[in-house]
Design a protein around this motif. Sequence first.
Motif, mmCIF file in Angstrom:
data_model
loop_
_atom_site.group_PDB
_atom_site.id
_atom_site.type_symbol
_atom_site.label_atom_id
_atom_site.label_comp_id
_atom_site.label_asym_id
_atom_site.label_seq_id
_atom_site.Cartn_x
_atom_site.Cartn_y
_atom_site.Cartn_z
ATOM 1 N N GLY A 146 1.031 -1.167 0.372
ATOM 2 C CA GLY A 146 -0.269 -0.332 -0.221
ATOM 3 C C GLY A 146 0.674 0.963 -0.086
ATOM 4 O O GLY A 146 1.371 0.866 -0.551
ATOM 5 N N GLY A 147 0.980 1.966 0.826
ATOM 6 C CA GLY A 147 1.698 3.523 0.871
ATOM 7 C C GLY A 147 3.278 3.347 1.128
ATOM 8 O O GLY A 147 3.370 3.450 0.932
ATOM 9 N N ALA A 196 9.349 -1.787 5.700
ATOM 10 C CA ALA A 196 8.366 -0.570 5.780
ATOM 11 C C ALA A 196 7.434 -0.916 6.002
ATOM 12 O O ALA A 196 6.031 -1.100 5.207
ATOM 13 C CB ALA A 196 8.538 0.434 3.887
ATOM 14 N N SER A 197 6.573 -0.286 7.557
ATOM 15 C CA SER A 197 5.558 -0.284 8.080
ATOM 16 C C SER A 197 5.105 0.442 8.892
ATOM 17 O O SER A 197 5.770 0.497 9.593
ATOM 18 C CB SER A 197 5.333 -2.018 8.194
ATOM 19 O OG SER A 197 3.922 -1.877 8.698
ATOM 20 N N LYS A 198 4.161 1.111 8.356
ATOM 21 C CA LYS A 198 4.004 1.893 9.911
ATOM 22 C C LYS A 198 3.956 1.941 11.181
ATOM 23 O O LYS A 198 4.034 2.210 12.220
ATOM 24 C CB LYS A 198 2.753 3.303 9.265
ATOM 25 C CG LYS A 198 2.697 4.731 9.890
ATOM 26 C CD LYS A 198 0.941 4.897 9.271
ATOM 27 C CE LYS A 198 0.820 5.568 10.063
ATOM 28 N NZ LYS A 198 -0.915 6.222 9.460
ATOM 29 N N THR A 199 2.705 0.870 10.719
ATOM 30 C CA THR A 199 1.952 0.219 12.143
ATOM 31 C C THR A 199 3.117 -0.791 12.511
ATOM 32 O O THR A 199 3.029 -1.513 13.550
ATOM 33 C CB THR A 199 1.005 -0.434 11.646
ATOM 34 O OG1 THR A 199 0.435 -1.606 10.561
ATOM 35 C CG2 THR A 199 -0.546 0.533 11.194
ATOM 36 N N THR A 202 1.086 -5.184 9.921
ATOM 37 C CA THR A 202 0.680 -5.820 8.484
ATOM 38 C C THR A 202 1.118 -7.097 8.142
ATOM 39 O O THR A 202 2.328 -7.320 7.655
ATOM 40 C CB THR A 202 0.975 -4.909 7.156
ATOM 41 O OG1 THR A 202 0.600 -3.174 7.825
ATOM 42 C CG2 THR A 202 0.017 -4.830 5.834
ATOM 43 N N THR A 205 3.277 -7.480 4.813
ATOM 44 C CA THR A 205 4.819 -7.057 5.503
ATOM 45 C C THR A 205 5.664 -8.315 5.891
ATOM 46 O O THR A 205 6.877 -8.471 6.238
ATOM 47 C CB THR A 205 4.638 -5.653 5.709
ATOM 48 O OG1 THR A 205 3.731 -5.113 4.830
ATOM 49 C CG2 THR A 205 6.235 -4.815 5.679
ATOM 50 N N GLY A 258 -0.455 6.600 5.259
ATOM 51 C CA GLY A 258 0.057 5.860 4.008
ATOM 52 C C GLY A 258 0.311 6.270 3.105
ATOM 53 O O GLY A 258 1.543 6.416 2.571
ATOM 54 N N ARG A 259 -0.733 6.719 2.041
ATOM 55 C CA ARG A 259 -0.495 7.010 0.667
ATOM 56 C C ARG A 259 -0.138 8.361 0.908
ATOM 57 O O ARG A 259 0.063 8.792 -0.687
ATOM 58 C CB ARG A 259 -2.026 6.634 0.260
ATOM 59 C CG ARG A 259 -2.750 7.493 0.477
ATOM 60 C CD ARG A 259 -4.724 6.811 0.666
ATOM 61 N NE ARG A 259 -5.956 7.244 1.111
ATOM 62 C CZ ARG A 259 -6.383 7.036 3.065
ATOM 63 N NH1 ARG A 259 -5.691 6.705 3.118
ATOM 64 N NH2 ARG A 259 -6.856 7.362 3.972
ATOM 65 N N GLN A 340 -4.789 3.740 -4.590
ATOM 66 C CA GLN A 340 -4.427 3.812 -3.648
ATOM 67 C C GLN A 340 -4.959 5.234 -3.019
ATOM 68 O O GLN A 340 -6.254 5.993 -2.251
ATOM 69 C CB GLN A 340 -2.838 3.432 -3.350
ATOM 70 C CG GLN A 340 -3.482 3.203 -1.685
ATOM 71 C CD GLN A 340 -2.179 3.381 -0.681
ATOM 72 O OE1 GLN A 340 -0.804 4.044 -1.509
ATOM 73 N NE2 GLN A 340 -2.533 3.325 0.138
ATOM 74 N N GLU A 344 -8.342 5.102 -2.073
ATOM 75 C CA GLU A 344 -8.656 4.473 -0.259
ATOM 76 C C GLU A 344 -9.329 6.357 0.828
ATOM 77 O O GLU A 344 -9.709 6.290 1.901
ATOM 78 C CB GLU A 344 -7.334 4.578 -0.334
ATOM 79 C CG GLU A 344 -7.399 3.558 1.515
ATOM 80 C CD GLU A 344 -5.899 2.945 1.537
ATOM 81 O OE1 GLU A 344 -5.723 1.494 1.434
ATOM 82 O OE2 GLU A 344 -5.137 3.170 2.007
ATOM 83 N N GLN A 496 -9.283 4.680 6.605
ATOM 84 C CA GLN A 496 -9.405 3.990 5.408
ATOM 85 C C GLN A 496 -10.653 2.768 5.947
ATOM 86 O O GLN A 496 -9.433 1.711 5.907
ATOM 87 C CB GLN A 496 -8.716 3.230 4.561
ATOM 88 C CG GLN A 496 -7.147 3.057 5.442
ATOM 89 C CD GLN A 496 -6.093 4.437 6.204
ATOM 90 O OE1 GLN A 496 -6.467 5.546 5.875
ATOM 91 N NE2 GLN A 496 -5.915 4.178 7.803
ATOM 92 N N VAL A 499 -10.740 -1.052 4.754
ATOM 93 C CA VAL A 499 -9.735 -1.539 4.064
ATOM 94 C C VAL A 499 -10.035 -2.854 5.372
ATOM 95 O O VAL A 499 -9.548 -4.206 5.255
ATOM 96 C CB VAL A 499 -8.357 -1.617 3.575
ATOM 97 C CG1 VAL A 499 -8.027 -0.528 2.722
ATOM 98 C CG2 VAL A 499 -8.280 -0.858 5.049
ATOM 99 N N LYS A 503 -9.418 -7.718 6.106
ATOM 100 C CA LYS A 503 -8.519 -7.949 6.674
ATOM 101 C C LYS A 503 -9.067 -9.382 7.629
ATOM 102 O O LYS A 503 -8.328 -10.677 8.307
ATOM 103 C CB LYS A 503 -7.692 -7.003 7.792
ATOM 104 C CG LYS A 503 -7.141 -6.054 5.685
ATOM 105 C CD LYS A 503 -5.747 -4.774 7.278
ATOM 106 C CE LYS A 503 -5.152 -3.838 6.291
ATOM 107 N NZ LYS A 503 -4.809 -2.269 6.842
HETATM 108 O O1 F6P Z 1 -4.381 -1.025 3.120
HETATM 109 C C1 F6P Z 1 -3.989 -0.469 3.611
HETATM 110 C C2 F6P Z 1 -2.867 0.123 4.763
HETATM 111 O O2 F6P Z 1 -3.062 0.807 6.164
HETATM 112 C C3 F6P Z 1 -3.150 1.545 3.297
HETATM 113 O O3 F6P Z 1 -3.443 2.801 4.136
HETATM 114 C C4 F6P Z 1 -1.310 1.819 3.984
HETATM 115 O O4 F6P Z 1 -0.616 2.350 3.091
HETATM 116 C C5 F6P Z 1 -0.618 -0.680 3.520
HETATM 117 O O5 F6P Z 1 -2.101 -0.390 5.088
HETATM 118 C C6 F6P Z 1 -0.119 -0.716 4.556
HETATM 119 O O6 F6P Z 1 0.304 -0.144 6.153
HETATM 120 P P1 F6P Z 1 1.630 -0.306 6.928
HETATM 121 O O7 F6P Z 1 2.635 0.981 6.698
HETATM 122 O O8 F6P Z 1 1.478 -0.315 8.665
HETATM 123 O O9 F6P Z 1 2.275 -1.716 6.465
#
Ligand code: F6P
Length: 536
Positions: A146-147, A196-199, A202, A205, A258-259, A340, A344, A496, A499, A503
């Motif tokens: 994604g982002g 690379a994952s904000k959270t 995911t 990832t 993310g995006r 996206q 999104e 978002q 999504v 999941k």
């Molecule tokens: O698919 C939803 C989403 O939250 C996107 O908005 C985001 O870009 C992607 O998943 C990846 O998320 P993360 O960077 O936390 O792994």
Amino acid sequence: MTLEELRALRARRGETRILDLFAADPSRAQRFSVRAEGLVFDYSKTDIDVEARAGLLALAGAAGVAERREAMFTGQKINETEGRAVLHTALRDPDGAPVIVDGEDVKPFIRETLARMNAFAEGVRSGAIRAPGGAAFTDVVNIGIGGSDLGPAMAVRALAPYHDGPRCHFVSNIDPAHLTDTLAGLRPETTLVIVASKTFTTLETMENARAARDWMAAGVGQAAAGGHFAAISSAVEKARAFGIAPERVFGFGDYVGGRYSVWGPIGLSLMLAIGPERFGEFLAGGRAMDNHFRTAHGKANMPLMLGLVGIWHNQVSGHATRAVLPYEERLARLPAYLQQLEMESNGKRVTMDGRPLSEHSGPVVWGEPGTNGQHAFFQLIHQGTRVVPCEFMVGCEGHEPELAHQHRLLQANCLAQSEALMRGRSLEEARAMLAGRYEGAELERQAAHRVFPGNRPSTTLVYPRLTPRVLGQIIALYEHRVFVEGVILGINSFDQWGVELGKELALSLAPVMAGEAEPEGRDGSTRMLVEVLRGR
Ligand code: F6P
């Protein structure tokens, strides 16, 4: 002004031939285009006239676009469902005015992170930062989705002429084929993996990251594997638990969605490819578009007009999709990136206060680079029964002076398509073209197939050359167009939730697919497909 009133205005006016608008106003192209920051956005090949444009601008005024824009830039929590500010703009303005969120200026952290990224990228590029085994890093694998994938993947490809760092590869899909095929050509000893994952949660990832860690450990040994990893995440603790040293973790605040995140640490692979200086030019391009968006008035404001043209085509005229058609091979991933960004952000069914949206949400966005698309789906755009507004993009210059004639052919094709869409070909013209070859009923039959209805709207964005700065401008332009459309629709463009359900169900189906649970309580189709896939 409301969308209802704009629809009424359009209906009152009846069918407007775009060609007639040009005939009535010799300076239409100049009057229905915006020039800013070296870019030209031409929307004269649409059926927007003076009255429609005035109505659209009034709509933006009534929706409070200007007020909302300031709220965004100044760090107010306009992402109301998540209680967050929206400050990707701060990432590209690290040295600008302070932006306060919850009593704290976000800029020092952004500056500090950018400085750490610069130092890391410089180190890897120069060979000062090496793999534990002593080799320089020749390849970088960004694992994200994604982002955390589309932005850098799109930008790295877009800026190929500026690459002078390690080769960059991108793995996003949970399909093991993606990781396998990517790693197949790489040597672990010289590969740097960026998770690379904000959270840092995911599924795709994390599974790919674990598999990459195993591949690395098998190649360089368990002890050295960690030295081949870096992370981009807001969850520093989770990255550390994965085995990535804190000094190799680059974070960003929850005010960056993310995006919208390519401007910060998520852009690390781009920085590694083109270097911190050029990455700085990319940021400067985005910043220039921000300043323009904040200060240009009405019809001189490019993102505002791009957004209003979008609203005109989708919500007012009822065209459900829009095609993005870059005449620039290096922008091949831009349509996916914009999918996206736009879908999104503006694919929402309720307004900010939770009431059902009374309008259609944002359009379906799709596309491919020209000229390839011409030989694939343009047939439908020219002669299909649905109208697809087209957004062309083309540069004044390419990066291959020795093949400049090919670039001119590319430009000719781009202009030819928008001209053909507008002009079409009448039955009389088709008959005249075929007279001599056919006659009578056969002439009529053959001619009918060669008629193009024409009057199909398109816009064209012209940029000087696809440099890092120009790419920054284009992306920021589209981000702000999404913002404008979202404010007009009254939705939250920055969450978002849509999504999440898929999941959750995927997680509950995982043990079923693994044969550890049965698909009880699920619908007949899902149960049957589970059976087929499990090979029963
Ligand atoms: O698919 C939803 C989403 O939250 C996107 O908005 C985001 O870009 C992607 O998943 C990846 O998320 P993360 O960077 O936390 O792994």
